[in-house]
Scaffold this active site. Structure first.
Site, short mmCIF file in Angstrom:
data_model
loop_
_atom_site.label_atom_id
_atom_site.label_comp_id
_atom_site.label_asym_id
_atom_site.label_seq_id
_atom_site.Cartn_x
_atom_site.Cartn_y
_atom_site.Cartn_z
CG ASN A 126 -1.08 8.10 3.67
OD1 ASN A 126 -1.39 7.14 2.95
ND2 ASN A 126 -0.71 9.26 3.20
NE ARG A 144 -4.15 1.53 2.12
CZ ARG A 144 -5.09 1.14 1.29
NH1 ARG A 144 -4.98 -0.01 0.65
NH2 ARG A 144 -6.16 1.88 1.09
CG HIS A 162 -7.73 -4.42 -1.86
ND1 HIS A 162 -8.85 -3.67 -2.11
CD2 HIS A 162 -6.76 -3.54 -1.53
CE1 HIS A 162 -8.57 -2.37 -1.94
NE2 HIS A 162 -7.29 -2.28 -1.60
CG HIS A 192 -1.64 5.17 0.08
ND1 HIS A 192 -2.33 5.41 1.24
CD2 HIS A 192 -2.47 4.43 -0.69
CE1 HIS A 192 -3.52 4.83 1.17
NE2 HIS A 192 -3.63 4.22 0.01
#
Ligand SMILES: *[C@@H]1O[C@H](CO)[C@@H](O)[C@H](O)[C@H]1NC(C)=O
Ligand SMILES: *[C@@H]1O[C@H](CO)[C@@H](O)[C@H](O)[C@H]1NC(C)=O
Ligand SMILES: *[C@@H]1O[C@H](CO)[C@@H](O)[C@H](O)[C@H]1NC(C)=O
Ligand SMILES: *[C@@H]1O[C@H](CO)[C@@H](O)[C@H](O)[C@H]1NC(C)=O
Ligand SMILES: *[C@@H]1O[C@H](CO)[C@@H](O)[C@H](O)[C@H]1NC(C)=O
Length: 339
Positions: free
Chosen positions: A109, A77, A207, A81
């Site tokens: 975050n 992730r 995911h 991000h």
């Protein structure tokens, strides 16, 4: 391809450097050909300046993940991000300063764990090759290794990113979409980054590993439209299970995004979404578009070959977003601070 996959899994278990890299040469070459235009990154950027950089990171990662397997999701992730907020420049890793909250302290975050662990990896690299390996490249490497260590594909990555100096929490707005986002919002954001609807459905496959806070989706269970109602699009037979794990207002419990397989990078995510068991609106909405829906439905009965190949390609593409190279930016000494 299938035997190759098994040998990758085998080598991940044996943790053998030679076995690890040998079977992947054809994929590395294929990606080299695809990736040779446009971006200024290179495969093997550190081959002379820090030849063991990727190996050092992998060695640290095997230890970290052996102790804390739940960090594979957050590490994957982090790269996403970072790249989506003005480029893959490790701005995500900078600490807040002078009362200006950094990206790290922005709501999307805050749930991410593992920032501190990166300091240890960076420290090892600073011993081996001081001032050479960027924090932005470390993020790309640990994302790749997280996929590999959960038995997903091992893919070659481009390196040569340099680190930025701006990190402002508000910059996440409009770049990191919430779990409630619909297809058109998600697709528009991806297109703004030079990615496609296909990249969206492929990268959403991330995911398949990791966990989510109940609070990221519990409105769908308890207060979907603000009238204490349930999101009618969730598989009704899945709802009791989710309600059992996530009580209203629970903001600490984490649940597996791909139940029973949160540490296996596989097709489980697509199988879940196809049955309307995606945790987020942003997962289920991938069934609202014919192209992304077809991709998901194809994976339900497939072997992982197509997804693994696509995932590697989309990750390399994402890793090129607005990168700083050559004279731009800097190589941070510590990832949480500009030099
Ligand atoms: C930097 O931020 C992290 C949290 O992201 C925190 O754990 C760490 O203590 C901070 N470092 C300093 C020196 O403030
Ligand atoms: C960040 O955005 C919020 C609302 O969008 C605004 O109230 C706030 O002043 C902004 N902060 C900074 C430092 O720009
Ligand atoms: C998607 O969400 C955006 C922002 O919330 C909204 O403006 C738009 O109407 C939505 N689109 C669809 C098709 O629901
Ligand atoms: C449900 O949502 C509405 C509208 O967002 C909000 O006003 C209300 O407080 C929520 N109820 C609960 C129990 O969270
Ligand atoms: C979590 O919920 C508790 C109780 O409702 C609240 O006191 C706390 O501030 C919440 N924490 C966060 C991070 O929202």
């Amino acid at each position: 391809m299938h035997t190759e996959d098994s040998s990758i899994v085998w080598s991940a278990k044996k943790m053998s450097y030679v076995a690890l890299f040998r079977p992947m040469v054809p994929l590395a070459l294929a990606l080299l050909l695809i990736g040779s235009t446009g971006a200024q990154l290179e495969y093997g950027f550190y081959k002379n300046s820090c030849p063991y950089a990727e190996f050092i990171v992998f060695e640290e990662m095997t230890k970290i993940i052996a102790n804390a397997p739940f960090l594979t999701g957050p590490f994957l992730r982090m790269h996403y991000h970072d790249c989506f907020v003005h480029g893959c420049d490790a701005s995500l890793l900078l600490n807040s300063t002078n009362n200006i909250p950094a990206e790290k302290d922005a709501p999307p975050n805050l749930p991410i764990r593992g920032y501190d662990v990166i300091d240890g990896i960076k420290a090892k690299l600073e011993i081996a090759c001081p001032g050479i390996v960027s924090c932005a490249d470390i993020l790309a490497m640990i994302a790749r290794d997280s996929v590999h260590l959960t038995y997903g594909p091992y893919y070659a990555i481009e390196t040569g990113r340099r680190d930025g100096s701006r990190s402002v929490a508000n910059d996440t707005q409009g770049n990191l979409q919430p779990p409630t986002a619909n297809f058109s919002t998600l697709a528009t954001t991806f297109i703004q980054k030079g990615l496609t609807a296909k990249d969206l459905v492929v990268l959403s496959g991330a995911h398949t590993i990791g966990h989510s806070l109940c609070s990221s989706f519990s409105d769908r269970l308890y207060n979907f439209t603000g009238h204490l109602d349930l999101d009618p699009t969730i598989d009704p037979t899945y709802v009791p299970e989710l309600k059992c794990e996530c009580k209203p207002n629970d903001n600490t419990t984490r649940v597996e995004m791909d139940p029973g397989s949160a540490f296996n990078f596989d097709l489980g995510y697509y199988k879940g979404v196809a049955r309307r068991r995606g945790l987020f609106t942003s997962d289920d909405t991938l069934l609202d578009n014919p192209e992304t829906k077809a991709y998901i439905e194809r994976q339900v009965m497939a072997t992982p070959d197509e997804f693994f190949k696509d995932f590697a390609e989309s990750m390399v593409k994402m890793g090129r977003i607005q990168v700083l190279t050559h004279g731009q930016g800097e190589i941070r000494k510590r990832c949480a601070f500009v030099n």
